[in-house]
Design a protein around this motif. Structure first.
Motif, PDB file in Angstrom:
ATOM      1  N   ALA A 174     -38.044 -27.028  49.358  1.00 56.55           N
ATOM      2  CA  ALA A 174     -38.333 -27.819  50.561  1.00 56.55           C
ATOM      3  C   ALA A 174     -37.718 -27.112  51.769  1.00 56.55           C
ATOM      4  N   ASP A 175     -36.504 -26.580  51.593  1.00 57.15           N
ATOM      5  CA  ASP A 175     -35.809 -25.880  52.677  1.00 57.15           C
ATOM      6  C   ASP A 175     -36.580 -24.616  53.092  1.00 57.15           C
ATOM      7  N   ILE A 176     -37.088 -23.887  52.120  1.00 62.10           N
ATOM      8  CA  ILE A 176     -37.848 -22.663  52.439  1.00 62.10           C
ATOM      9  C   ILE A 176     -39.236 -23.040  52.994  1.00 62.10           C
ATOM     10  N   GLY A 177     -39.637 -24.269  52.750  1.00 65.18           N
ATOM     11  CA  GLY A 177     -40.929 -24.735  53.265  1.00 65.18           C
ATOM     12  C   GLY A 177     -42.100 -24.428  52.346  1.00 65.18           C
ATOM     13  N   VAL A 178     -41.833 -24.335  51.027  1.00 70.27           N
ATOM     14  CA  VAL A 178     -42.903 -23.960  50.095  1.00 70.27           C
ATOM     15  C   VAL A 178     -43.075 -24.970  48.948  1.00 70.27           C
ATOM     16  N   LEU A 179     -42.511 -26.160  49.119  1.00 71.75           N
ATOM     17  CA  LEU A 179     -42.574 -27.146  48.042  1.00 71.75           C
ATOM     18  C   LEU A 179     -44.024 -27.530  47.676  1.00 71.75           C
ATOM     19  N   ASP A 180     -44.899 -27.507  48.675  1.00 72.30           N
ATOM     20  CA  ASP A 180     -46.304 -27.875  48.426  1.00 72.30           C
ATOM     21  C   ASP A 180     -46.986 -26.951  47.422  1.00 72.30           C
TER      22      ASP A 180
END
Ligand SMILES: [Fe+2]
Ligand SMILES: [Fe+2]
Length: 369
Positions: free
Chosen positions: A316-322
């Motif tokens: 989530a922090d790196i922005g790739v959870l999706d």
């Protein structure tokens, strides 16, 4: 000419020695084996190919833009200093970028070859040893191919990136048999596969597209191998063991995220590194790149059961959870189809050339009659 002379900064002529740990395991069980793993091994044997003959090495490559990457995909787009760069400096930047990317592919492939060999030694089951042995050969062919491209077509090499070196040595020097596997088959291979995919789809140079498509055909099997073997093993480990693996994944993913900023290139071509990095952090293209780069790792990590809170928080922090929602099997089927498409086009072109030769011979015959 030695390739050591082609590096942008001096590299040692000595070998880089990573100490190994853990046992070489023998098994006396020669029967059985998991069907899916044995099928993958069969496929690994059936799908070997030779880069010397399969790639059309005569296709032209522009030295100043070997990938033929359109400028709108440069993540520095919009950065004022980049926008003001004269054409000549842009050529230099493109060449260095491409050299950096292909050098990391090349060093990563050498790492993959060594890790696959390590897996042959350390993995307990014969079916996995069999498969890993085909992967050693695959990786040797990839090293051969990227080395030929970097040496002959770009003529410039970058040393191994610190993040990649650290991940490789962490994975190789761990005595637990699954750690080289996890580091290489899931993290490094997953990232490589996604990166190859980005450049296969964005590059306009036909040779680059072709060679990446063919390499991806092999890499898809390697990632599948990691998934199959680790999913079984991780379903039976303790919570403490799982936490250790998850920590390794989190650390590895941050290392890889930072790795892809190509700071060495900015430094080399004389751009202010801090400003470039700052621009990347707000760049829309860079954000898209990053989510693409993690598109294979995140669903795989979830699939093998390393999906604790810390891992999810890091993604989530790196922005790739999706990316966890990506359908890995569908992506891999697509990789295979694309590679087969290149092979088919190649075969048709060859047939066409032969037809023309025959027509010419017939016409020549008719004339002499
Ligand atoms: Fe490879
Ligand atoms: Fe691989």
């Amino acid at each position: 000419m030695s390739s050591l002379d082609k590096y942008t900064s001096p590299v040692s002529a000595d070998t880089w020695d990573v100490p190994a740990a853990g046992a070489t395991r023998f098994t006396w069980e020669y029967d059985g084996g998991r069907e899916r793993l044995l099928n993958l091994y069969q496929k690994g044997k059936d799908k070997q190919w030779d880069a010397q003959t399969r790639i059309d090495w005569d296709l032209p490559v522009d030295e100043n833009n070997p990938l033929g990457l359109p400028d709108e995909f440069n993540p520095l787009k919009g950065y004022e200093r980049y926008e003001r760069m004269p054409a000549k400096e842009l050529d230099i930047l493109r060449r260095h970028n491409c050299s950096w990317i292909f050098s990391q592919f090349l060093h990563g492939e050498q790492g993959a070859m060594s890790v696959a060999a390590r897996v042959v030694e350390s993995v307990p089951d014969l079916d996995a040893k069999f498969y890993a042995a085909t992967q050693v050969m695959d990786e040797a062919r990839h090293v051969e191919l990227f080395s030929k491209f970097a040496n002959e077509k770009i003529g410039m090499l970058y040393p191994i990136n610190d993040g990649l070196a650290r991940l490789l040595s962490d994975a190789l020097s761990d005595g637990r048999w699954d750690m080289p596997y996890l580091g290489m088959q899931v993290l490094i291979e997953g990232l490589a596969l996604a990166t190859f995919g980005v450049y296969r789809d964005l590059a306009t140079n036909p040779m680059v597209k072709q060679l990446l498509a063919f390499v991806m055909q092999d890499e898809a099997r390697h990632v599948a191998f990691g998934r199959l073997a680790l999913r079984d093993y991780y379903s039976q480990i303790t919570e403490k063991e799982r936490a250790e693996r998850e920590e390794f994944v989190v650390e590895g993913c941050y290392l890889m995220r930072d790795r892809f900023q190509a700071k060495e290139v900015f430094e080399r071509v004389g751009l202010p590194v801090d400003e470039c990095v700052k621009h990347l952090e707000t760049s829309e293209i860079y954000t898209i790149y990053q989510s693409l780069l993690f598109s294979r790792i995140v669903p795989c990590v979830r699939d093998i059961g390393l999906w604790g809170d810390k891992v999810q928080a890091a993604y989530a922090d790196i922005g790739v959870l999706d990316a966890a929602r990506s359908d890995l099997d569908a992506l891999m089927r697509q990789d295979e189809e694309i590679a087969e498409g290149f092979s088919k086009a190649e075969a048709e072109a060859e047939l066409d050339a032969r037809r023309q030769e025959v027509d010419a011979a017939v016409a020549a015959g008719a004339e002499s009659d």
